[in-house]
Structure formats: C-alpha cells, structure tokens
Design a protein around this motif. Structure first.
Motif, mmCIF file in Angstrom:
data_model
loop_
_atom_site.group_PDB
_atom_site.id
_atom_site.type_symbol
_atom_site.label_atom_id
_atom_site.label_comp_id
_atom_site.label_asym_id
_atom_site.label_seq_id
_atom_site.Cartn_x
_atom_site.Cartn_y
_atom_site.Cartn_z
ATOM 1 N N VAL A 185 14.010 73.961 61.898
ATOM 2 C CA VAL A 185 15.366 73.519 62.201
ATOM 3 C C VAL A 185 15.241 72.160 62.901
ATOM 4 C CG1 VAL A 185 15.522 74.723 64.442
ATOM 5 C CG2 VAL A 185 17.592 74.287 63.124
ATOM 6 N N CYS A 186 16.105 71.229 62.481
ATOM 7 C CA CYS A 186 16.034 69.851 63.008
ATOM 8 C C CYS A 186 17.345 69.517 63.707
ATOM 9 C CB CYS A 186 15.786 68.874 61.857
ATOM 10 S SG CYS A 186 14.219 69.141 61.011
ATOM 11 N N PRO A 187 17.444 69.836 65.003
ATOM 12 C CA PRO A 187 18.698 69.564 65.711
ATOM 13 C C PRO A 187 18.871 68.083 66.009
ATOM 14 C CG PRO A 187 17.352 71.247 66.841
ATOM 15 C CD PRO A 187 16.469 70.556 65.845
ATOM 16 N N GLY A 188 20.156 67.660 66.025
ATOM 17 C CA GLY A 188 20.504 66.385 66.651
ATOM 18 C C GLY A 188 20.422 66.564 68.154
ATOM 19 N N TRP A 189 21.099 65.678 68.888
ATOM 20 C CA TRP A 189 21.071 65.791 70.358
ATOM 21 C C TRP A 189 21.937 66.978 70.773
ATOM 22 C CZ3 TRP A 189 18.862 61.974 73.851
ATOM 23 C CH2 TRP A 189 18.240 60.912 73.197
ATOM 24 N N ILE A 190 21.361 67.879 71.563
ATOM 25 C CA ILE A 190 22.014 69.128 71.934
ATOM 26 C C ILE A 190 22.163 69.191 73.461
ATOM 27 C CG2 ILE A 190 21.914 71.647 71.700
ATOM 28 C CD1 ILE A 190 21.987 70.117 68.991
ATOM 29 N N GLU A 191 23.285 69.748 73.898
ATOM 30 C CA GLU A 191 23.536 69.868 75.347
ATOM 31 C C GLU A 191 22.692 70.984 75.949
ATOM 32 O OE1 GLU A 191 27.678 70.448 76.014
ATOM 33 O OE2 GLU A 191 28.235 68.482 75.237
ATOM 34 N N THR A 192 21.439 70.669 76.267
ATOM 35 C CA THR A 192 20.549 71.625 76.935
ATOM 36 C C THR A 192 19.973 70.926 78.169
ATOM 37 O OG1 THR A 192 18.553 70.892 75.825
ATOM 38 C CG2 THR A 192 19.879 72.544 74.661
ATOM 39 N N PRO A 193 19.266 71.661 79.012
ATOM 40 C CA PRO A 193 18.654 71.008 80.187
ATOM 41 C C PRO A 193 17.775 69.815 79.802
ATOM 42 C CG PRO A 193 18.603 73.385 80.461
ATOM 43 C CD PRO A 193 19.135 73.137 79.074
ATOM 44 N N MET A 194 17.123 69.861 78.614
ATOM 45 C CA MET A 194 16.256 68.754 78.196
ATOM 46 C C MET A 194 17.018 67.426 78.130
ATOM 47 S SD MET A 194 14.002 68.367 74.697
ATOM 48 C CE MET A 194 12.745 69.546 75.126
ATOM 49 N N VAL A 195 18.270 67.488 77.721
ATOM 50 C CA VAL A 195 19.081 66.272 77.534
ATOM 51 C C VAL A 195 20.039 66.044 78.708
ATOM 52 C CG1 VAL A 195 20.957 65.327 76.123
ATOM 53 C CG2 VAL A 195 18.943 66.296 75.029
ATOM 54 N N GLN A 211 27.253 57.368 74.923
ATOM 55 C CA GLN A 211 26.374 56.618 73.996
ATOM 56 C C GLN A 211 25.702 57.574 73.013
ATOM 57 O OE1 GLN A 211 23.460 54.386 76.205
ATOM 58 N NE2 GLN A 211 24.931 52.842 76.843
ATOM 59 N N ILE A 212 25.215 58.689 73.544
ATOM 60 C CA ILE A 212 24.533 59.663 72.672
ATOM 61 C C ILE A 212 25.544 60.288 71.713
ATOM 62 C CG2 ILE A 212 23.240 61.832 72.606
ATOM 63 C CD1 ILE A 212 22.149 61.039 75.402
ATOM 64 N N ALA A 213 26.702 60.643 72.230
ATOM 65 C CA ALA A 213 27.745 61.235 71.375
ATOM 66 C C ALA A 213 28.073 60.283 70.223
ATOM 67 C CB ALA A 213 28.996 61.531 72.201
ATOM 68 N N ASN A 214 28.167 59.009 70.533
ATOM 69 C CA ASN A 214 28.559 58.021 69.518
ATOM 70 C C ASN A 214 27.490 57.762 68.467
ATOM 71 O OD1 ASN A 214 31.213 57.517 70.253
ATOM 72 N ND2 ASN A 214 30.587 56.170 71.929
ATOM 73 N N MET A 215 26.252 58.177 68.741
ATOM 74 C CA MET A 215 25.196 58.044 67.717
ATOM 75 C C MET A 215 25.409 59.051 66.586
ATOM 76 S SD MET A 215 21.660 57.198 69.750
ATOM 77 C CE MET A 215 21.563 58.672 70.720
ATOM 78 N N HIS A 216 26.217 60.100 66.851
ATOM 79 C CA HIS A 216 26.495 61.126 65.848
ATOM 80 C C HIS A 216 27.849 60.843 65.205
ATOM 81 C CE1 HIS A 216 23.712 62.918 68.745
ATOM 82 N NE2 HIS A 216 23.345 63.761 67.825
ATOM 83 N N PRO A 217 27.932 60.787 63.886
ATOM 84 C CA PRO A 217 29.228 60.556 63.241
ATOM 85 C C PRO A 217 30.321 61.515 63.698
ATOM 86 C CG PRO A 217 27.484 60.220 61.674
ATOM 87 C CD PRO A 217 26.818 60.742 62.920
ATOM 88 N N VAL A 218 29.972 62.737 64.124
ATOM 89 C CA VAL A 218 30.994 63.668 64.621
ATOM 90 C C VAL A 218 31.425 63.338 66.049
ATOM 91 C CG1 VAL A 218 30.256 65.565 63.124
ATOM 92 C CG2 VAL A 218 29.271 65.340 65.417
ATOM 93 N N LYS A 219 30.778 62.353 66.679
ATOM 94 C CA LYS A 219 31.139 61.835 68.008
ATOM 95 C C LYS A 219 31.031 62.880 69.116
ATOM 96 C CE LYS A 219 32.036 57.824 66.252
ATOM 97 N NZ LYS A 219 30.888 56.898 66.234
ATOM 98 N N ARG A 220 30.025 63.708 69.017
ATOM 99 C CA ARG A 220 29.748 64.631 70.125
ATOM 100 C C ARG A 220 28.308 65.097 70.024
ATOM 101 N NH1 ARG A 220 29.464 70.106 68.745
ATOM 102 N NH2 ARG A 220 30.334 70.693 66.729
ATOM 103 N N LEU A 221 27.826 65.729 71.104
ATOM 104 C CA LEU A 221 26.527 66.383 71.053
ATOM 105 C C LEU A 221 26.719 67.796 70.503
ATOM 106 C CD1 LEU A 221 26.183 64.087 73.250
ATOM 107 C CD2 LEU A 221 24.394 65.519 74.231
ATOM 108 N N TYR A 253 23.984 62.855 61.942
ATOM 109 C CA TYR A 253 23.148 61.784 62.515
ATOM 110 C C TYR A 253 22.250 61.159 61.456
ATOM 111 C CZ TYR A 253 19.794 59.659 65.865
ATOM 112 O OH TYR A 253 18.984 58.800 66.575
ATOM 113 N N THR A 254 21.553 61.999 60.681
ATOM 114 C CA THR A 254 20.582 61.468 59.703
ATOM 115 C C THR A 254 21.227 61.129 58.362
ATOM 116 O OG1 THR A 254 19.969 63.744 59.143
ATOM 117 C CG2 THR A 254 18.532 62.569 60.688
ATOM 118 N N ALA A 255 22.559 61.313 58.262
ATOM 119 C CA ALA A 255 23.241 60.937 57.016
ATOM 120 C C ALA A 255 23.539 59.436 56.979
ATOM 121 C CB ALA A 255 24.550 61.723 56.885
ATOM 122 N N GLN A 256 23.362 58.770 58.121
ATOM 123 C CA GLN A 256 23.748 57.341 58.220
ATOM 124 C C GLN A 256 22.717 56.437 57.554
ATOM 125 O OE1 GLN A 256 25.735 56.741 62.380
ATOM 126 N NE2 GLN A 256 24.147 58.286 62.618
#
Ligand SMILES: NC(=O)c1ccc[n+]([C@@H]2O[C@H](COP(=O)([O-])OP(=O)(O)OC[C@H]3O[C@@H](n4cnc5c(N)ncnc54)[C@H](O)[C@@H]3O)[C@@H](O)[C@H]2O)c1
Length: 256
Positions: A185-195, A211-221, A253-256
């Motif tokens: 599984v290849c997650p984008g940026w996820i709201e976990t303690p790591m991030v 900034q991180i949210a905006n890197m994703h076309p859906v505009k969120r983590l 994210y990787t569709a861009q």
C-alpha cells in the motif's frame, strides 16, 4: 465481533499508533484475532485495549522489527496464541532525517533502511513459511508514494520505500501459485504522529499543514483509517486476483 475474517488471524507491525493501529482495529472489526507488534509497549498495549474494549481479541507482542530473532519470535507468538497466521501487515516505519543526498547522515541512512526495508524482508521471511504450511495467506507491506516517486531531502526514506515495492513484487511472484498474495500500500501524506508530531510536525504548524494538503489534488491529508480500509480489502477475498501490486492511496498525488 463478527465479520468476513471470523476465525482468521492478522499480524500488524507498527501497531502502536498511526496506520498500524487503524489497521489492527479494522482487522478486528472484521472478526480477525489480531497480533499487534510494536517496539513501543505503551502504544501497542493501548491498541490491544481499544480492540478488547470493542469486543475483539488481540495480543501485544513487543518487537523490534529490525532484529531477526524478535521477528521470528513475533510470528511464533501469533501462531502460539491463535493457532494460525492468515494476514500480515508489515507496516512499522520511520521518517528518518530531512537532508539532501549529499548531507544525509550515514547512521540515519542505515537505521531508515533497517526499519523500513530490511524489516519488511525479515517479516516475510518468517511469515511466508507459516502461510505455506496452511496453504495460503495475504501480506500487505506499507510502502509510500515515495516508493513510486521522489521527494527532495528524503533519500533514505524514498530508497527504502522503492525497495519495499520491488521486494513486494518478488515475493508475490515467488508465491503466486501457493495461495499467498503479496501487495504494497502506497499512502500519500497521512495524519499520523509521523507527520503531525514528528518530521515536518504539521500538527503544530498550520502553514506546513496547508502546504502538504495542497500537494494533493484533493487538498487534504489522508486519515489512517483510509489506509486501513484498503489493507483490509487487499487481504479479503474481494481482492483474490490482486497480487504483486503497489496500491496507491494518495488523493491523486501521483496522478499529477
Ligand atoms: N504518515 C504518512 O504520511 C505516511 C505516508 C506513507 C507511508 N507511511 C508509512 O506508514 C507506516 C506507518 O507510519 P505512520 O504514519 O503510522 O507512523 P507512526 O510513527 O505513527 O507509526 C509507526 C509505528 O512504527 C513503530 N516502530 C518504529 N520503529 C519500529 C521498530 N524498529 N520495531 C517495531 N516497531 C517500530 C513505532 O513505534 C510506531 O508505533 C510507515 O511504514 C510509514 O513509512 C506513512
């Protein structure tokens, strides 16, 4: 709890928080007995408590996934506790440092590769023989969007996650006729303690978060539960023809 995984046993590494905890809870919601492994005792025991509180069955096993003997003991503990091993989510990971390829510290490089890549290999080394004895199983390794594309200042993390994708393909090919499916599984940026708490610490800095949210076309983590649902699906019979794949869950994210 009753569900599609009644009578099944799931092992999750890095189950003491973030994506691993969400997956452990999701497996339990489907009726699986869960072996929750983590180097952090407090987090792992909390995951077990949450599963038991909602009527499930789980056991914590303290494990440093970089140590072969501990990984072997972890798999044995799963089988000793519940008699079998049907699913494994090799998920424990670390973010490492943010530094360029030139400046990256060698000790951090070695630690990131040990936790993120070598440990996934060690997990499968001990999980697959047990699944072969039973005649089947499903494995999901946690890679990342950085297993598919690069990001400046993350050489060790990106190399380790590309390694997980390659390793997943090899293990899937080796076991394709043995009833064992192996995916990543290849997650984008996820709201976990790591991030949110470590690394870029986005929880404490609205600007960084946006900034991180905006890197994703859906505009969120993403949320840990959104990864957990895909892991559960990959282990289910609904995914019976899916193996050897990096499955991207990244808000495009990787569709861009
Ligand atoms: N959060 C994200 O944005 C994101 C994106 C892509 C991939 N990932 C990957 O998802 C996985 C889970 O990360 P997360 O975001 O939930 O992070 P997290 O830090 O919340 O959870 C990681 C867990 O792994 C455990 N762990 C670390 N080293 C260990 C070791 N040596 N042995 C056993 N357990 C160990 C930690 O104690 C922790 O509970 C990691 O592989 C990570 O690289 C995360």
């Amino acid at each position: 709890m009753a569900g599609q995984f009644d009578g099944k046993v799931a092992l999750v590494t890095g189950a003491g928080g973030g994506i691993g905890r969400a997956t452990a809870l999701a497996f339990a919601q489907q009726g699986a007995k869960v072996v929750a492994a983590d180097i952090t005792v407090e987090g792992g025991e909390e995951t077990v408590r949450q599963i038991k509180d909602s009527g499930g069955d789980a056991t914590f096993v303290g494990t440093d996934v970089t140590k072969a003997a501990e990984v072997e003991a972890m798999v044995n503990k799963a089988v000793d506790s519940y008699g079998r091993l049907d699913f494994a989510h090799n998920n424990a990971g670390t973010e490492g440092a943010l530094a360029t390829t030139v400046d990256y510290p060698e000790d951090v490089w070695n630690r990131v590769l040990a936790i993120n890549l070598t440990a996934v290999w060690l997990g499968m080394k001990y999980e697959i023989p047990r699944m072969l004895e039973q005649g089947g199983g499903a494995i999901v390794n946690t890679a990342s969007i950085l297993g598919l594309v690069g990001f400046p200042t993350t050489p060790a993390y990106t190399a380790s996650k590309h390694g997980v994708v390659g390793l997943t393909k090899v293990a899937a090919l080796e076991n394709a006729t043995q009833g064992i499916r192996v995916n990543a599984v290849c997650p984008g940026w996820i709201e976990t303690p790591m991030v949110m708490e470590r690394g870029v610490a986005a929880g404490a800095n609205r600007e960084v978060y946006d900034q991180i949210a905006n890197m994703h076309p859906v505009k969120r983590l993403g949320k840990a539960e959104e990864i957990a649902q895909v892991v559960v699906w990959l282990c289910s019979d609904a995914a019976s023809f899916v193996t050897g794949q990096p499955i991207t869950v990244d808000g495009a994210y990787t569709a861009q």
